[in-house]
Every structure is written in C-alpha cells, then in structure tokens.
Design an enzyme around this catalytic site. Structure first.
Site, PDB file in Angstrom:
ATOM      1  N   GLU A   1      49.733  21.539 -22.995  1.00  0.00           N
ATOM      2  CA  GLU A   1      49.908  22.951 -22.674  1.00  0.00           C
ATOM      3  C   GLU A   1      48.564  23.645 -22.451  1.00  0.00           C
ATOM      4  OE1 GLU A   1      52.925  22.034 -26.022  1.00  0.00           O
ATOM      5  OE2 GLU A   1      51.063  21.215 -25.206  1.00  0.00           O
TER       6      GLU A   1
ATOM      7  N   CYS B   1      49.217  25.153 -30.258  1.00  0.00           N
ATOM      8  CA  CYS B   1      49.462  25.419 -28.833  1.00  0.00           C
ATOM      9  C   CYS B   1      50.237  26.713 -28.642  1.00  0.00           C
ATOM     10  CB  CYS B   1      50.234  24.255 -28.212  1.00  0.00           C
ATOM     11  SG  CYS B   1      49.253  22.747 -28.055  1.00  0.00           S
TER      12      CYS B   1
ATOM     13  N   ALA C   1      58.148 -14.500 -22.314  1.00  0.00           N
ATOM     14  CA  ALA C   1      58.224 -15.046 -20.959  1.00  0.00           C
ATOM     15  C   ALA C   1      58.795 -16.449 -21.073  1.00  0.00           C
ATOM     16  CB  ALA C   1      56.853 -15.079 -20.297  1.00  0.00           C
TER      17      ALA C   1
ATOM     18  N   SER D   1      51.918 -23.816 -21.720  1.00  0.00           N
ATOM     19  CA  SER D   1      52.655 -22.600 -21.344  1.00  0.00           C
ATOM     20  C   SER D   1      51.946 -21.783 -20.280  1.00  0.00           C
ATOM     21  CB  SER D   1      52.880 -21.721 -22.580  1.00  0.00           C
ATOM     22  OG  SER D   1      51.642 -21.316 -23.134  1.00  0.00           O
TER      23      SER D   1
ATOM     24  N   ARG E   1      50.639  -4.449 -23.063  1.00  0.00           N
ATOM     25  CA  ARG E   1      49.657  -4.465 -24.145  1.00  0.00           C
ATOM     26  C   ARG E   1      48.895  -3.148 -24.218  1.00  0.00           C
ATOM     27  NH1 ARG E   1      46.587 -10.309 -23.688  1.00  0.00           N
ATOM     28  NH2 ARG E   1      48.360 -11.652 -24.260  1.00  0.00           N
TER      29      ARG E   1
ATOM     30  N   THR F   1      51.031 -19.815 -31.387  1.00  0.00           N
ATOM     31  CA  THR F   1      50.518 -19.287 -30.118  1.00  0.00           C
ATOM     32  C   THR F   1      48.994 -19.323 -30.098  1.00  0.00           C
ATOM     33  OG1 THR F   1      52.453 -17.866 -29.816  1.00  0.00           O
ATOM     34  CG2 THR F   1      50.463 -17.261 -28.613  1.00  0.00           C
TER      35      THR F   1
ATOM     36  N   GLU G   1      54.483 -10.848 -29.204  1.00  0.00           N
ATOM     37  CA  GLU G   1      54.414 -11.668 -27.994  1.00  0.00           C
ATOM     38  C   GLU G   1      54.813 -13.124 -28.210  1.00  0.00           C
ATOM     39  OE1 GLU G   1      51.321 -11.481 -25.269  1.00  0.00           O
ATOM     40  OE2 GLU G   1      50.997  -9.332 -25.392  1.00  0.00           O
TER      41      GLU G   1
ATOM     42  N   GLY H   1      55.240 -16.773 -31.006  1.00  0.00           N
ATOM     43  CA  GLY H   1      56.226 -17.582 -30.294  1.00  0.00           C
ATOM     44  C   GLY H   1      57.616 -17.455 -30.854  1.00  0.00           C
TER      45      GLY H   1
END
Length: 347
Positions: free
Chosen positions: A27, A59, A129, A143, A159, A171, A271, A273
């Site tokens: 604002e 504000c 994925a 992977s 991310r 991972t 993310e 595994g």
C-alpha cells in the site's frame, strides 16, 4: 505476497507490491507513486492493511493520510495483531471498505503465510519427478535427468518460492545436490537446506554442506548418529539436530514443528526421495503435491518409486488430490493438487 493498486474511474493510477521483509508494504509503495492522485480514489489490496507497528509503521495511517475514499481488500489478515482491526480503523476514518473480493485467490496466493500464522507450522509441498511408470531413478540409482530442461527450470522456480528445501540422505548420497535455486547457471536463492539423515551418513564433502548459504544446513539425525560425526558436522558449519522417532527414524513431525518455530520460515519443499516422501505422507504433513511426470519408461522391480514403504492395501484408501491442475513443460507433465490433511496408514 501482497499487492496494491490505486485506481480512479476505471484507470490504474499506481501500483505497488511488498518486495521483502522489513521493506514498506504494498500500500505504501502504491500510495507514494500515486501522490495527489490517491485523493478520492479506490485502493485495491490483496490483504487487509496492517494497523500495528511491526518492522514498518501501520499501513492504515498512510492510507488515511492519502485521502483514499474507498478500500477493497481481498481477505482479512489472519495475523491476530490485525485480523479485522485494520478494516475497523479505516471505517472509523470514514473510508468505505469492501472485503472478500477474490478471497479464495488471495488465500491461495498466501497459503504458506496463512498456515504458518494460524497453526505455527510451515506449509509443506512434496515435489517429485518420476517416469511414466513411476520410477524416480534406475535400478542402479541414476536419476539425472528424468525430466527435460523446462521442467527442471520450473523445479528451480519452486525452490526459489520456498524458505527451506528438504531431502533424504539417499538423495544426497546418490546425487550430491546443491539444493540452490538457479536460473541457468546463476544462483538466485539459497533456501535453508534440511537433510533427513537418521544415522549421520552425510559425506563431509557433500555440496549441501558448503558455507555459501545464508543459514547453516540442518542435518536431522537420531541417537544412532555417532557423536564424532555430529562434531565433524558442526566443524563443517552444519547444524545437526536430534529428532528421535520410532524404529530409529527421524521424527519428521517434530522436525517440521521445529522449522515452524524458526522465525519467518513459512514454507518447506520436500524433494525426495521415496522414503522421506512416505514418512511425510504417513505423518499427514504434506499440504500440496507437485508431481512431474516424464514421458519415459524405466522399468525394473528394484528401481525406486516416488513413495516407498508399504502403501495402502485398498484403492479406496489411496490419497486423493483436490483442486488439481495440470501443466505441460515440453514433453513432461506437472500435476499439482492438495491433500487436505489426508495421510497414508502407518507401515
């Protein structure tokens, strides 16, 4: 995620948005740019204007001084320091106020803020994925890369939108990721990195332990992690923390609650595994799922899947996503949806 627009007679006079914590709110930017053009105009805001002294002045004071005649707020701020008080202050100043226009969209825009303010817990998104047949790696553990360039670019944008990124030790060992948000080769954000590592197996030379990030990497362990390894992690600049759970596993719920208590950390991106995903789903911690499906097939009984563990026994118990959206990135597809508190049965 707040924005403001000053308008008069169907014409935009000025716009503003909140760029970062500690900076003036949307604002204030919009009204400063509007100047005298704000007098008698309408101010549209995506969230109720604040009325308290926090990192910045109220504000509502700036709005009242501007001479704005009408304020349209999409949603009431859930923060108890505001929560209707800002609207009341404007009405006392004889400013016309309308609330609830595009409220669902405004709440979705600020879903992480909403959950953190109302529960103290961060908003948790599970991102994965996988191949067309559900594999997140080959039987040999390879992977890179399941999805194409455009899908990976979208994952990096995810991310950048989150305060923390969490992965399991599998991972880290398999991929040695940096867990930074990149645009091309340039790092645009270094979110807090969290490694779930029950036995303290993270290599001391792992990229996630570099000192480039704004915060030390958290390594969540159990009592099975050797004290000597924890000392080595501290010397490396990491922050090992013990969250003792069942069956020698990290208590994911306690870890998420700890992250929620760390100041302004409001969102966590998990993310992988598959074991970490299963743990988070069993604990009912996942709010949103973002699943990239690549148009490739991997095959193999020993190739890991996106959600490991025992799973459900009946299809009637499978976890349904709600408010599902589908997008395409080249040959890859992204499915996004919400779990609404549903969880997998304990294994």
């Amino acid at each position: 995620m707040a924005g403001a627009v000053v308008a008069r007679g169907g014409r935009v006079v000025a716009e503003g948005y909140h760029p970062a914590l500690g900076k003036p709110h949307a604002e204030v930017f919009a009204l400063q740019r509007a100047g005298a053009g704000a007098r008698g105009a309408t101010l549209y805001v995506s969230l109720e204007p604040c009325c308290h002294h926090g990192r910045t002045p109220p504000c509502t004071d700036a709005i009242i001084r501007s001479g704005v005649a009408r304020v349209v707020a999409a949603a009431i701020d859930p923060d108890p320091r505001v929560s209707g008080k800002g609207i009341a202050a404007l009405r006392r100043a004889r400013i016309e106020v309308e609330v609830g226009v595009l409220e669902a969209e405004a709440r979705r825009l600020n879903e992480a803020y909403w959950k953190h303010v109302t529960t103290g817990l961060p908003f948790v998104t599970l991102k994965m994925a996988a191949s067309l047949d559900g594999k997140i790696a080959t039987r040999a553990g390879d992977s890179r890369w399941i999805t194409g360039d455009s899908a990976r670019a979208a994952a990096h944008r995810l991310r950048a939108e989150h305060d923390a990124v969490m992965v399991g030790i599998g991972t880290v060992i398999a991929d040695d990721p940096e867990l930074t948000a990149r645009r091309g080769e340039r790092v645009v954000k270094r979110p807090l990195r969290v490694i779930v590592d029950s036995r303290g197996r993270v290599p001391l030379k792992a990229k996630v332990l570099d000192d480039a990030a704004d915060h030390p990497t958290i390594v969540a362990v159990t009592g099975r992690a050797p004290a000597t390894k924890l000392d080595a992690l501290r010397r490396r600049g990491a922050e090992p923390l013990v969250f003792e759970g069942q069956d020698g596993r990290v208590d994911i719920a306690a870890l998420i609650a700890h992250l929620g208590r760390r100041g302004d950390l409001r969102s966590v991106l998990i993310e992988g595994g598959g074991s970490l995903a299963a743990s988070a789903l069993r604990a009912g911690l996942v709010d949103k799922v973002i699943w990239f499906i690549a148009a490739v097939m991997v095959g193999g009984r020993r190739a890991p899947t996106g959600v490991e563990g025992d799973g459900v026994a009946r299809m009637a118990d499978a976890l349904p996503l709600e408010d599902v959206k589908v997008r395409r990135f080249g040959r890859d597809i992204m499915i996004e949806g919400y779990l609404r508190g549903r969880c997998l049965p304990a294994s």
